[in-house]
Scaffold this active site. Structure first.
Site, PDB file in Angstrom:
ATOM      1  N   GLU A   1       0.800  -1.232   0.000  1.00 62.98           N
ATOM      2  CA  GLU A   1       0.000   0.000   0.000  1.00 62.98           C
ATOM      3  C   GLU A   1       0.834   1.285   0.000  1.00 62.98           C
ATOM      4  O   GLU A   1       0.485   2.239   0.694  1.00 62.98           O
ATOM      5  CB  GLU A   1      -0.920   0.021   1.230  1.00 62.98           C
TER       6      GLU A   1
HETATM    7  C1  TNX Z   1      -4.597  -3.699   4.499  1.00 64.13           C
HETATM    8  S1  TNX Z   1      -3.161  -6.108   3.980  1.00 64.13           S
HETATM    9  C2  TNX Z   1      -3.328  -3.549   5.026  1.00 64.13           C
HETATM   10  C3  TNX Z   1      -3.169  -3.099   6.419  1.00 64.13           C
HETATM   11  C4  TNX Z   1      -4.498  -2.894   7.090  1.00 64.13           C
HETATM   12  C5  TNX Z   1      -5.453  -3.972   6.670  1.00 64.13           C
HETATM   13  C6  TNX Z   1      -6.755  -3.965   7.395  1.00 64.13           C
HETATM   14  C7  TNX Z   1      -1.996  -5.168   3.965  1.00 64.13           C
HETATM   15  C8  TNX Z   1      -0.747  -5.699   3.462  1.00 64.13           C
HETATM   16  N1  TNX Z   1      -2.169  -3.911   4.386  1.00 64.13           N
HETATM   17  O1  TNX Z   1      -2.403  -1.942   6.466  1.00 64.13           O
HETATM   18  O2  TNX Z   1      -4.290  -2.934   8.463  1.00 64.13           O
HETATM   19  O3  TNX Z   1      -5.673  -3.850   5.293  1.00 64.13           O
HETATM   20  O4  TNX Z   1      -7.502  -5.096   7.109  1.00 64.13           O
END
Ligand code: TNX
Length: 484
Positions: A287
């Site tokens: 992300e």
């Molecule tokens: C996505 S999954 C994220 C996290 C959040 C999560 C909440 C991922 C690699 N990153 O930063 O906490 O969703 O479900």
């Protein structure tokens, strides 16, 4: 649970636990004594009714279990295998009238995947050492063998580093919603690693970069890019230099191509490698929505090379597969859906194409932080939630990413992000019983008469009394016929 490779009733009378004795491997004997005490209140004496041995033969982590009316033998290929045999025995203990017995069975068992993990996010809410130990106990009794600790995120930095004391000094005090933060001292971390090892679990520590680094900017503003607030779809807006207590993602980035950032990356992973006996160091990579794609690729190449240069295997979330300079052998952690987008599948495959393997954590199946039911007070829903137990159980690792088959799969991990999770009770409420689905998918053969939803839900229900004795506050989901 998870279901063994082979197990059958022998037809013999059950073994009576009353007055029984144990001999053999002292660690396993201590663990069996504690388990029997917790489950039945009885103390096992010293003697050879129950014999616990490691004999060095068979696959890693495998065991054999023989129960007859006159005795019990558990033989592990290694200490982990013996430990797993003890867990199986613990699950077999049941009441018969006024006494506690173990049905006469013979079992032969070994894991399908070498990496069977759970992740705990200690950044969004901090979880103290006692809570982490309790989570280790819960995971280990289901034959899970990896604890991935998500040690840094926008909301806080949770591990004390001698080379960079400013991180915990300035960026650990708070958490989501303004809750109290916290951090592990180096001694705390060593204690967690040692406790995990005593339950045959390896700790995989993660410092998430280059995104998810708002907290780093509290300590080192010069290596933090300005927040890209346009990407936030949920949660409050961050302000550079102030602690972030919201749940937005994707807005923060390290400044890439800066010598000070390079020095930071080297320092934190060098010290993490020194503190961590296990083979894997996770550098995040998810992300990074506020990071320029070329900078992202440059960063991934650099961070993965630093970790490989420290003699560890780098691990990253699957987006890092977009970087052509990813260090060969880097392990990818896939968190797309069971039916992935083309981009997620392509990025995941890139790890295998560079000699690395995949950890599968499909978000719409085994994200333990998704609500289990629509009315659950805790949890999120973005991954196609609520995620029922049936959905958590109903997927097959080799069928997720085209071109990533059994050989390319290192294992399976169930992450628990903690935006809504502040206490051990909260952990139990979301992790149980879905953690059992992750365990069975990671451990048990893909097919077999008992690898069905009907069998699984019945066996989950049968664990209710043991989980209650272990003080696990699991929710009594209606999908399960609970034994009371
Ligand atoms: C996505 S999954 C994220 C996290 C959040 C999560 C909440 C991922 C690699 N990153 O930063 O906490 O969703 O479900």
């Amino acid at each position: 649970m998870p279901f063994p490779i082979d197990v059958a009733l022998t037809g013999d009378a059950p073994f009576a636990l009353s007055g029984a004795t144990v001999t053999g491997d002292p660690d396993a004997a201590g663990q069996l004594r504690a388990l029997v005490r917790t489950r039945t209140g009885a103390e096992l004496g010293a003697g050879d009714d129950i014999a616990l041995t490691v004999d060095g033969s068979g696959a890693a982590e495998s065991y054999r279990l023989d129960v007859s009316a006159t005795g019990i033998r558990i033989t592990g290929a290694d200490a982990a295998g013996l430990f797993y045999g003890v867990q199986t025995l613990g699950q077999l203990i049941r009441r018969e009238g006024d006494s506690w017995v173990v049905p006469a069975v013979r079992a032969v068992d070994a894991p399908r995947f070498a990496y069977r993990g759970v992740m705990l996010d200690v950044a969004r809410h901090f979880h103290d050492v006692a809570t982490v130990r309790a989570y280790i106990d819960r995971a280990a009794c289901l034959k899970l063998n990896v604890l991935h600790l998500h040690l840094s995120d926008d909301q806080g930095w949770r591990l004390e580093l001698r080379s960079r004391p400013e991180l915990t000094a300035t960026a650990s005090a708070t958490a989501v919603g303004g809750a109290a933060g916290g951090f592990y001292t180096q001694d705390d971390y060593r204690q967690i690693v040692a406790y995990a090892a005593s339950r045959h679990m390896t700790v995989v520590p993660e410092f998430d970069m280059p995104g998810h680094t708002h907290a780093v900017g509290l300590a080192y503003p010069e290596i933090a890019a300005a927040p890209v607030v346009e990407v936030i779809t949920e949660g409050s807006i961050p302000v550079a230099g102030e602690p972030y207590t919201g749940i937005g993602v994707g807005f923060s980035s390290l400044r890439i191509g800066d010598e000070a950032t390079d020095a930071f990356v080297r320092d934190v992973f060098t010290e993490l490698a020194d503190l961590t006996p296990g083979p894997w160091l996770h550098f995040g990579g998810d992300e990074s929505l506020g990071t320029d794609p070329e900078d992202f690729a440059r960063f991934v190449a650099q961070a993965s090379a630093v970790i490989a240069g420290l003699g560890k295997t780098p691990v990253a979330w699957h987006e890092a597969g977009a970087a052509s300079g990813l260090a060969p052998g880097t392990v990818g952690q896939f968190w797309g859906f069971v039916s992935p987008t083309d981009a997620a599948a392509r990025h995941a495959r890139a790890f295998a194409e560079r000699g690395g393997r995949l950890i599968l954590s499909p978000a719409d199946a085994i994200y333990l932080d998704m609500k289990p039911t629509a009315d659950s007070a805790l949890g999120l829903t973005w991954a196609n939630g609520p995620t029922s137990l049936a959905r958590a159980y109903g997927w097959e690792p080799t069928e997720v990413v085209d071109g990533v088959g059994e050989e390319a799969i290192l294992g399976v991990e169930a992450p628990l992000w903690t935006e809504t999770v502040a206490t051990l009770d909260d952990i139990d409420a979301l992790a149980f019983p879905r953690i059992a689905a992750a365990a069975e998918i990671a451990w048990s053969p893909a097919t077999g008469a008992e690898r069905s939803w009907e069998s699984f839900r019945g066996r989950v229900g049968g664990l209710g009394p043991l989980w209650t004795n272990l003080d696990i506050h699991f929710p009594a989901l209606e999908e399960v016929p609970w034994t009371t």
